[in-house]
Design an enzyme around this catalytic site. Structure first.
Site, PDB file in Angstrom:
ATOM      1  N   ARG A  15     -34.197  22.166  -0.123  1.00 15.11           N
ATOM      2  CA  ARG A  15     -33.879  23.520   0.261  1.00 15.11           C
ATOM      3  C   ARG A  15     -32.392  23.860   0.182  1.00 15.11           C
ATOM      4  O   ARG A  15     -32.073  24.962  -0.222  1.00 15.11           O
ATOM      5  CB  ARG A  15     -34.367  23.781   1.681  1.00 15.11           C
ATOM      6  CG  ARG A  15     -35.879  23.896   1.692  1.00 15.11           C
ATOM      7  CD  ARG A  15     -36.263  25.304   1.685  1.00 15.11           C
ATOM      8  NE  ARG A  15     -37.703  25.403   1.565  1.00 15.11           N
ATOM      9  CZ  ARG A  15     -38.344  26.503   1.773  1.00 15.11           C
ATOM     10  NH1 ARG A  15     -37.730  27.569   2.075  1.00 15.11           N
ATOM     11  NH2 ARG A  15     -39.635  26.542   1.653  1.00 15.11           N
ATOM     12  N   ARG A 537     -33.122  30.009  -4.059  1.00 19.45           N
ATOM     13  CA  ARG A 537     -34.236  29.488  -3.271  1.00 19.45           C
ATOM     14  C   ARG A 537     -34.041  28.017  -2.937  1.00 19.45           C
ATOM     15  O   ARG A 537     -34.379  27.554  -1.845  1.00 19.45           O
ATOM     16  CB  ARG A 537     -35.558  29.682  -4.026  1.00 19.45           C
ATOM     17  CG  ARG A 537     -36.792  29.223  -3.258  1.00 19.45           C
ATOM     18  CD  ARG A 537     -37.059  30.094  -2.044  1.00 19.45           C
ATOM     19  NE  ARG A 537     -38.234  29.642  -1.312  1.00 19.45           N
ATOM     20  CZ  ARG A 537     -38.756  30.272  -0.283  1.00 19.45           C
ATOM     21  NH1 ARG A 537     -38.200  31.394   0.145  1.00 19.45           N
ATOM     22  NH2 ARG A 537     -39.822  29.800   0.335  1.00 19.45           N
ATOM     23  N   GLU A 538     -33.493  27.257  -3.865  1.00 19.94           N
ATOM     24  CA  GLU A 538     -33.330  25.824  -3.659  1.00 19.94           C
ATOM     25  C   GLU A 538     -32.218  25.506  -2.673  1.00 19.94           C
ATOM     26  O   GLU A 538     -32.381  24.634  -1.814  1.00 19.94           O
ATOM     27  CB  GLU A 538     -33.023  25.134  -4.996  1.00 19.94           C
ATOM     28  CG  GLU A 538     -34.184  25.081  -5.964  1.00 19.94           C
ATOM     29  CD  GLU A 538     -35.244  24.089  -5.551  1.00 19.94           C
ATOM     30  OE1 GLU A 538     -34.988  23.279  -4.636  1.00 19.94           O
ATOM     31  OE2 GLU A 538     -36.343  24.117  -6.122  1.00 19.94           O
ATOM     32  N   SER A 539     -31.078  26.163  -2.793  1.00 23.44           N
ATOM     33  CA  SER A 539     -29.900  25.713  -2.059  1.00 23.44           C
ATOM     34  C   SER A 539     -29.195  26.780  -1.247  1.00 23.44           C
ATOM     35  O   SER A 539     -28.312  26.458  -0.468  1.00 23.44           O
ATOM     36  CB  SER A 539     -28.883  25.126  -3.044  1.00 23.44           C
ATOM     37  OG  SER A 539     -28.349  26.161  -3.861  1.00 23.44           O
ATOM     38  N   TYR A 643     -42.644  29.704  -2.517  1.00 17.13           N
ATOM     39  CA  TYR A 643     -41.545  29.478  -3.448  1.00 17.13           C
ATOM     40  C   TYR A 643     -41.712  30.341  -4.699  1.00 17.13           C
ATOM     41  O   TYR A 643     -40.782  31.028  -5.133  1.00 17.13           O
ATOM     42  CB  TYR A 643     -41.534  27.995  -3.823  1.00 17.13           C
ATOM     43  CG  TYR A 643     -40.436  27.555  -4.756  1.00 17.13           C
ATOM     44  CD1 TYR A 643     -39.257  27.029  -4.252  1.00 17.13           C
ATOM     45  CD2 TYR A 643     -40.587  27.624  -6.138  1.00 17.13           C
ATOM     46  CE1 TYR A 643     -38.251  26.583  -5.103  1.00 17.13           C
ATOM     47  CE2 TYR A 643     -39.596  27.199  -6.995  1.00 17.13           C
ATOM     48  CZ  TYR A 643     -38.429  26.672  -6.471  1.00 17.13           C
ATOM     49  OH  TYR A 643     -37.440  26.247  -7.323  1.00 17.13           O
TER      50      TYR A 643
END
Length: 676
Positions: A15, A537-539, A643
């Protein structure tokens, strides 16, 4: 055109990671958080940024700590003493100095914890000090520190060390402590060595009777810890081996063991667990034997409901048509959110619109009112000839620029509710900024952010956000925006419940590392907005935080995946430098391109593959062609479904950020076809 090589790669997505440079387009607020000025860095308000006066001496002090230079630290502390918030900065620095020197200066650590328990770094220092005390068996001090502020979540190891301290000092555990220690012992996995003294005391004092051993054997077998189960048999009371073997047979030979147990009218607990294991593998057969067990009154209603629930869900997860019917038969007492939502998803997967509508109408009101289900009820209405009701529902949804709002707008042919101008957020009143400037830990957080000390900066910021008045949150979000602190700005906006306020959209959907992202997107032949949306979204644009699984960097790449795509795409990079934005974005964009090529340029499939791994996607492909929005909302994993929705909606918004015009979500949702 997408370009990348094709291979099976399992990618574990995380995340969060670390900050970068926010390059704003012309016409937006453009601020350099570390630009040299006579009075220090400035922000969008035209005067020194929050905590700017701390930057110089704080940087010197941190460098002294890094090289173990106490005299240099003392000199820097002397400079800080005369500055606003210098005392708090000094408390932080003393704690930071001690964090890596607990064993060298235990008395100083003890004094710091006693005198400044509310300092934000104290919980971290307390945990390290407790570990030092346990290692040195300083049990009196351990118990004293454990019970004193600040409160921490000790975890099993430190809690067991506390019981060890109790035994060393008092010779026994209290009744409540003994019960808690037994609960830990009965877990189905081996526990930390620090627990052994408490476990030995439990054994010696009769707390680990046959029922406790049986409970742990069951838990160990269920967890697949057969070695632990063997150990318990050797150590425990006579007859435990037979009990263990029955549970192993239930687990490993469920299809034959469950019928035999029911025919023999065996123990209700064993029958229930056997049926649950059978339901995971053969839902239909589990239902057959469940009916037999119920008819013979071998299990109670609660146990039967658990089995019926699991069997129905497993059928729905496999997209079997009977899954919907079975879910509707689950007793009301056993229905939870998972049952209610998968009752709808199962009907949706089979495009059974009357059942979709009926299932949503049967939901508890708080679930049925969620935007996802309002959208799908309207789609069902449209298919069932109730276009007026459908269009009215979509019109309400289309006012919000999120995934289902964009879908609703597409159904109506409406424009998206995104601002015409990409202006920065409204400037806060001077008095709000002045109030924030008076908060020492907040000033220090911003200074640490500018000095690229993200972990401590976030820790202090998070401490402050829980303390300040809600009326000051807009000013705090603005200051984070002005300081290009993208992740914290987004956190505050969420706390303000302003996620869909158009004024905050340019802040929420920041454009850091723009030159890098655009260059790598072009190189890999993928849309820039796709790279940005996955990165966000990831980081949330933090490059320093990794996932528990080991993913790293802005694009949260697993090291093995990074090495593979580096070779596959011929990038010639060093995957060991995943914290570097240029390296990470290049590898991430190449991996996105690889997923795109593998899945024929279908954004939903490739996006889901980035999160869950490409090997999963084949299991989720439909038996018949499915509309893209149906496929996305029936993805098996909750995390991957959310996601995909977030990334696809983010692509719409990022196209607007990059060009001034959004991309239509419907363009991204092609029909998903069965596997060849």
């Amino acid at each position: 055109m997408f370009r990348s090589a094709v291979s099976r790669v399992v990618h574990a997505a995380g995340r969060f990671v670390r900050r970068g440079v926010f390059l704003l387009p012309v016409g937006l607020l453009a601020i350099s958080p570390v630009a040299g000025a006579a009075n220090g860095p400035t922000n969008g308000l035209g005067y020194p940024a929050l905590g700017a006066e701390l930057d110089g001496p704080l940087e010197i002090a941190l460098e002294a700590i890094d090289r173990g230079d106490r005299r240099g630290l003392d000199r820097a502390l002397g400079r800080l003493d005369a500055l606003p918030h210098g005392a708090s900065a000094g408390q932080y620095l003393e704690a930071r100095w001690l964090l890596d020197r607990v064993g060298q200066s235990p008395s100083a650590v003890a004094a710091r914890l006693r005198d400044y328990p509310e300092t934000p770094l104290m919980p971290r220092l307390k945990r390290r000090y407790l570990d030092h005390l346990a290692e040195n068996e300083s049990w009196g001090e351990y118990r004293l520190v454990f019970d004193r502020a600040p409160e921490i979540e000790p975890g099993t190891r430190r809690q067991c060390a506390y019981w060890q301290a109790e035994l060393a000092l008092e010779g026994s555990l209290g009744e409540a402590q003994a019960d808690a220690a037994r609960d830990v012992w009965q877990r189905g996995r081996s526990q930390p060595e620090a627990c052994d003294p408490a476990f030995e005391w439990l054994e010696s004092n009769g707390y680990l009777d046959e029922s406790a051993y049986r409970a742990r054997v069951r838990a160990a077998v269920a967890a697949g810890q057969d070695g632990l189960a063997r150990y318990l048999v050797r150590r425990g009371p006579t007859g435990l081996a037979e009990y263990r073997d029955r549970w192993l047979a239930l687990r490993d030979r469920t299809a034959t063991a469950v019928p035999a147990l029911i025919e023999a009218e065996g123990d209700a607990e064993e029958i229930t667990q056997g049926l649950l294991w059978l339901a995971k593998r053969e839902p239909a057969r589990a239902r057959e034997w469940l009916a037999r067990a119920e008819s013979q009154e071998l299990i109670d209603a609660e146990q039967a409901g658990r089995v019926a629930r699991l069997a129905a869900l497993k059928a729905a997860y496999r997209y079997e048509r009977q899954g919907h019917e079975w879910l509707t038969e689950v007793p009301l007492a056993a229905r939870d959110e998972e049952v209610w939502t998968w009752t709808v998803r199962s009907a949706l997967r089979h495009l059974d619109w009357s059942r979709v509508k009926a299932s949503i109408d049967a939901m508890p009101a708080e679930l049925a009112e969620r935007r996802e289900w309002r959208y799908w009820r309207a789609v069902a209405d449209e298919h069932l000839g109730q276009s007026t009701a459908a269009r009215a529902a979509w019109r309400e949804l289309a006012d919000t620029p999120d995934y289902h709002g964009f879908l609703a707008a597409d159904r109506l042919g409406l424009g998206y509710p995104l601002p015409a101008e990409q202006n920065g957020p409204p400037a806060p009143p001077d008095e709000a900024v002045a109030a924030l400037r008076e908060r020492p830990w907040l000033a220090l957080a911003f200074a640490l952010h500018r000095l690229d000390r993200p972990e401590d900066a976030r820790r202090l910021f998070n401490h402050e956000i829980d303390q300040i008045d809600d009326a000051l949150l807009p000013a705090l979000a603005y200051l984070a925006h002005a300081g290009e602190w993208h992740d914290r700005a987004s956190v505050v906006i969420a706390r303000m419940d302003k996620l869909h306020d158009p004024a905050w959209y340019p802040t929420r959907f920041a454009l850091p590392h723009r030159a890098i992202v655009e260059a790598q997107a072009e190189r890999q032949g993928v849309p820039t907005e796709w790279v940005y949306s996955i990165m966000r979204r990831e980081s949330l644009f933090m490059r320093d935080i990794g996932s528990g699984a080991g993913a790293q960097g802005l694009m949260q790449l697993m090291p093995a995946t990074a090495r593979w795509i580096n070779r596959q795409a011929g990038l010639g990079l060093s995957p060991r430098q995943l914290a570097d934005p240029g390296t990470n974005v290049a590898l991430g964009a190449a991996y996105i391109g690889n997923m795109a090529e593998r899945f024929g340029g279908q954004y939903p499939l490739a996006t889901a593959a980035y999160n869950a791994g490409p090997g999963r996607i084949g299991d989720w492909l439909p038996a018949v062609p499915l509309p893209g929005d149906v496929w996305v909302d029936t993805i098996l994993f909750d995390e991957t479904r959310a996601y995909a929705q977030a990334v696809l909606a983010g692509m719409v918004t990022y196209r607007w950020r990059l060009t001034g015009e959004p991309r239509r979500l419907g363009e991204l949702l092609s029909v998903v076809r069965p596997a060849d």
